[in-house]
Structure formats: C-alpha cells, structure tokens
Scaffold this motif. Structure first.
Motif, PDB file in Angstrom:
ATOM      1  N   TYR A 127      13.519   3.291  -2.961  1.00  0.00           N
ATOM      2  CA  TYR A 127      14.421   4.351  -2.523  1.00  0.00           C
ATOM      3  C   TYR A 127      13.638   5.549  -1.975  1.00  0.00           C
ATOM      4  O   TYR A 127      13.929   6.070  -0.884  1.00  0.00           O
ATOM      5  CB  TYR A 127      15.301   4.767  -3.703  1.00  0.00           C
ATOM      6  N   GLU A 128      12.629   5.978  -2.700  1.00  0.00           N
ATOM      7  CA  GLU A 128      11.853   7.140  -2.271  1.00  0.00           C
ATOM      8  C   GLU A 128      11.049   6.848  -1.007  1.00  0.00           C
ATOM      9  O   GLU A 128      10.894   7.710  -0.138  1.00  0.00           O
ATOM     10  CB  GLU A 128      10.917   7.600  -3.393  1.00  0.00           C
ATOM     11  N   LEU A 129      10.544   5.623  -0.890  1.00  0.00           N
ATOM     12  CA  LEU A 129       9.796   5.275   0.319  1.00  0.00           C
ATOM     13  C   LEU A 129      10.691   5.363   1.550  1.00  0.00           C
ATOM     14  O   LEU A 129      10.300   5.916   2.588  1.00  0.00           O
ATOM     15  CB  LEU A 129       9.216   3.866   0.190  1.00  0.00           C
ATOM     16  N   LEU A 130      11.898   4.825   1.452  1.00  0.00           N
ATOM     17  CA  LEU A 130      12.825   4.904   2.578  1.00  0.00           C
ATOM     18  C   LEU A 130      13.164   6.352   2.908  1.00  0.00           C
ATOM     19  O   LEU A 130      13.231   6.743   4.085  1.00  0.00           O
ATOM     20  CB  LEU A 130      14.098   4.123   2.266  1.00  0.00           C
ATOM     21  N   ALA A 153       0.831  -1.204   0.000  1.00  0.00           N
ATOM     22  CA  ALA A 153       0.000   0.000   0.000  1.00  0.00           C
ATOM     23  C   ALA A 153       0.866   1.256   0.000  1.00  0.00           C
ATOM     24  O   ALA A 153       0.554   2.247  -0.677  1.00  0.00           O
ATOM     25  CB  ALA A 153      -0.934  -0.010   1.203  1.00  0.00           C
ATOM     26  N   ALA A 154       1.955   1.227   0.761  1.00  0.00           N
ATOM     27  CA  ALA A 154       2.846   2.383   0.826  1.00  0.00           C
ATOM     28  C   ALA A 154       3.622   2.574  -0.475  1.00  0.00           C
ATOM     29  O   ALA A 154       3.920   3.694  -0.886  1.00  0.00           O
ATOM     30  CB  ALA A 154       3.809   2.232   2.000  1.00  0.00           C
ATOM     31  N   LEU A 155       3.970   1.470  -1.141  1.00  0.00           N
ATOM     32  CA  LEU A 155       4.756   1.532  -2.373  1.00  0.00           C
ATOM     33  C   LEU A 155       3.952   2.024  -3.569  1.00  0.00           C
ATOM     34  O   LEU A 155       4.515   2.657  -4.475  1.00  0.00           O
ATOM     35  CB  LEU A 155       5.319   0.153  -2.708  1.00  0.00           C
ATOM     36  N   GLY A 156       2.659   1.715  -3.603  1.00  0.00           N
ATOM     37  CA  GLY A 156       1.847   1.980  -4.784  1.00  0.00           C
ATOM     38  C   GLY A 156       2.026   3.362  -5.388  1.00  0.00           C
ATOM     39  O   GLY A 156       2.365   3.496  -6.580  1.00  0.00           O
TER      40      GLY A 156
END
Length: 373
Positions: free
Chosen positions: A305-308, A207-210
């Motif tokens: 990368y952006e999520l982290l 869900a967070a990656l989408g």
C-alpha cells in the motif's frame, strides 16, 4: 481513487446487491457468514481478476446460477469509470470498461488499484511459494498493468513447454518410444526472454519493497524485531538486467534439461522462485509465532500500500476481519497507520473491535442485504 458504487448479481451469496460508498472509512458490520467478505472479495476480483479465497471461479457464482456479474464505479482524479465483469465458469470472462466491451478481461486491470488484507494472508508467511509469487505479481500489475501481459506470455510459453516435456515423458513410460524434442530449443528462447522480463521486474520490486516492509513491521510489532525480504531463485540473479537474466535462464534450461526430460516438467524459471521473509536472522516460515506471522503478513500488505502511494497511486485499502485477530496495542497502531487512507473498507463481526478513530460510515450486512446504518 475510491469505489463509489458496487453492484453484484448472483455473486457468492447475493442474488442482487447494490452498495454506495464514499471516500474515507467505511465499516461493514454483521455476524459471521452473512456475506461481508464477499463484498471486498468482489472488489478484489475487479482489481486482480483473482479471488483471495479460492483458486477457481466456480465458487464465486451463486448456487443455482450459471454466471455472476460484478459492476463497479471507480472515481479517480475526479473522473468516473465503470468496470463490469461477467464470470462464467468454464468460459473466458467477459468485461466492459466505461460501458464498452474489451477484447480481454485483463484489459480492465489498473482501473481499480486495491490492497486487501485478509486472514488468508497468513499463507504469505506460512504457505507455499506460489502464495508469495502471486503477492509479487499482483503488485507488479497494480504498479504497471502491462505486466499482466508479460505474465500471461510467460505462462503461455511455460504451458507449451511443459506439454511437450509431458508428452515425451508419458511416451517413454508407456513404451511408445521417444518423441522429437528439437522444438524445446525454440521454447527455451521464448521462456528465457519472457522469464527474464518478469524476473527483472520482481527483483526491482523486492528492492523497492524492502524498506517499506521493515518500517511497517516495526510499526505494527512496536519494534519487536527486524523484518526483511529477499528473492530466491535457482538462476543467478546478479546482475539483474534483462540481458544477463535471459542468458542465465538459457544456461539453466540447458543444464536442467536431462532432469526435465526425466520428470516431464520445467524445473527452472520464475514459476519456481520464492521469497525469503526474515525476522532478524531467521526465516519467518517455521520460526515466527502466530502473532509474528500475523504482523509479517500485515506488513507485506501495508508495504504494498505504501509503495503504491509513494509512486503517486492512491489505492483502495481493505481490511477483512483483521481487528478481531489483533490485541489492543496492535489495533491502535494499525489504526494510526491506515487512518489517512483515501478509502478504507473494514469488515468486522463486532463494531467495537474497530478502533474509534476508524469508525466512519457504517453498513449493516445481513443475509443477502446491505444497508447504510
């Protein structure tokens, strides 16, 4: 976060090699086959305890040697931390953190957060479900290192349960009679518990990656399609809380037991799940062109990368032999996306393939040697 120093001893093609890095962009240049990828592979191993190129540790040890050592110095928030890994095929790896030995190699996970994109990542789109599960699980551990333990607990229970099913299967096939399977109930409880924790974390991660995947693909492909991600499981995943998922896994194990006994293996659980990657309304696997598959694979890594980064983690970003595969437009768009990375490591055979905006520190790589240009 950045890697200040990397030392290799008998790792891949290097008898011994020491490289000093700096924050910002570093470009490793050299002909194919001289060991550029070995350097980022070693750092990837520190980050995940896995190689992105091979499934076992034996190829990581230089021919003629019995073990390999990776030493790295990582700087995070102005503090330096050393990580050392001794790789001995056939034995448990040994690790040191800050100069002190740790009980388990996985205790070093989290010291280096790194996102690595390489040509092998096409398998994320075109390959088996295991490739996509590993993508998720490595990212889980990068976000929260405790999930390395959750994953290990699940795999331990799965191994025990499969061994019991396999023994019963072989006994029946060879006419040795039936085996007592009453302990399967105990393993079912453990599998449902650990599996539910892993499954809940994967669902939250998807869900967070989408949104990040959609944004990254749009940027790399210049708006030529909409990328999506969805989790696929044989177990009902709604609602996605641990208690509901544990109950769903328990029910699925009961339902599948006759088939499992017949086949001698566990047929339901997170180890059988997959990710559905889509472009528009179609699955990327089987429908995406070569260029679209590259863009999707790249979007998956950029999204990680952006999520982290949005969660306060500044990972090291490595691009292994990527620019040679991209046209001029995709090169420039990728350069815009990654130019602000705290540390960016790029490998290439031809320096001119790398956009001018990313030509920072340069290292010349030859057989067994690395020199700052």
């Amino acid at each position: 976060m950045y890697v200040r120093r990397l030392e290799l001893v008998d790792f891949r093609s290097y008898p011994r090699c020491v490289v000093e890095f700096e924050p910002g962009c570093s470009v490793l240049v050299g002909p194919n086959g001289v060991g550029k990828t070995n350097l980022v592979e070693a750092l990837g191993y520190v980050s995940t305890l896995d190689s992105h190129r091979v499934a076992t540790d034996a190829p990581l040890v230089r021919a003629g040697a019995t073990s390999a050592v990776i030493r790295s110095e990582i700087v995070h928030e102005h503090r330096s931390l050393s990580v050392e890994l001794a790789i001995e095929p056939g034995k448990a790896n040994r690790a040191r953190l800050g100069g002190s030995p740790v009980r388990r190699a996985r205790d070093v996970l989290g010291a280096l957060r790194m996102v690595l994109f390489a040509p092998e990542d096409l398998a994320l789109v075109r390959g088996d479900p295991a490739e996509r599960r590993n993508y998720l699980d490595h990212l889980l551990v990068a976000r929260q290192p405790r999930y390395a333990g959750v994953r290990a607990d699940y795999e331990r229970v799965l191994k025990q349960r499969n061994a019991l099913l396999r023994t019963a299967y072989l006994a029946r096939k060879t006419g040795a009679g039936t085996r007592d399977l009453s302990t399967l109930d105990v393993w079912d409880v453990h599998l449902a518990s650990h599996g539910a924790e892993l499954l809940a974390a994967r669902l939250e991660l998807c869900a967070a990656l989408g949104p990040h995947i959609a944004k990254a693909y749009d940027a790399v492909a210049a708006g030529r399609g909409r990328a999506g991600i969805a989790y696929r499981s044989r177990v009902p995943i709604e609602p996605a809380d641990r208690e509901s998922l544990s109950a769903a896994l328990s029910a699925a194990l009961v339902e599948s037991r006759p088939s499992e006994v017949e086949r001698g293996m566990t047929l339901v659980g997170p180890h059988r799940d997959d990710l559905l990657l889509t472009l528009g309304e179609l699955p990327a696997k089987g429908y995406a062109s070569h260029g679209e598959s590259w863009s999707m694979a790249l979007a998956l890594r950029l999204a990680a990368y952006e999520l982290l980064r949005t969660e306060g983690i500044e990972p090291v970003l490595a691009l292994d032999d990527v620019f040679a595969e991209l046209d001029a437009g995709r090169r420039e768009r990728l350069a815009e996306l990654v130019g602000s990375a705290g540390q960016l490591l790029i490998t290439c055979a031809v320096a001119e393939d790398v956009p001018a905006a990313l030509r920072g520190a340069r290292y010349e790589v030859s057989e067994g040697e690395v020199h700052r240009a």
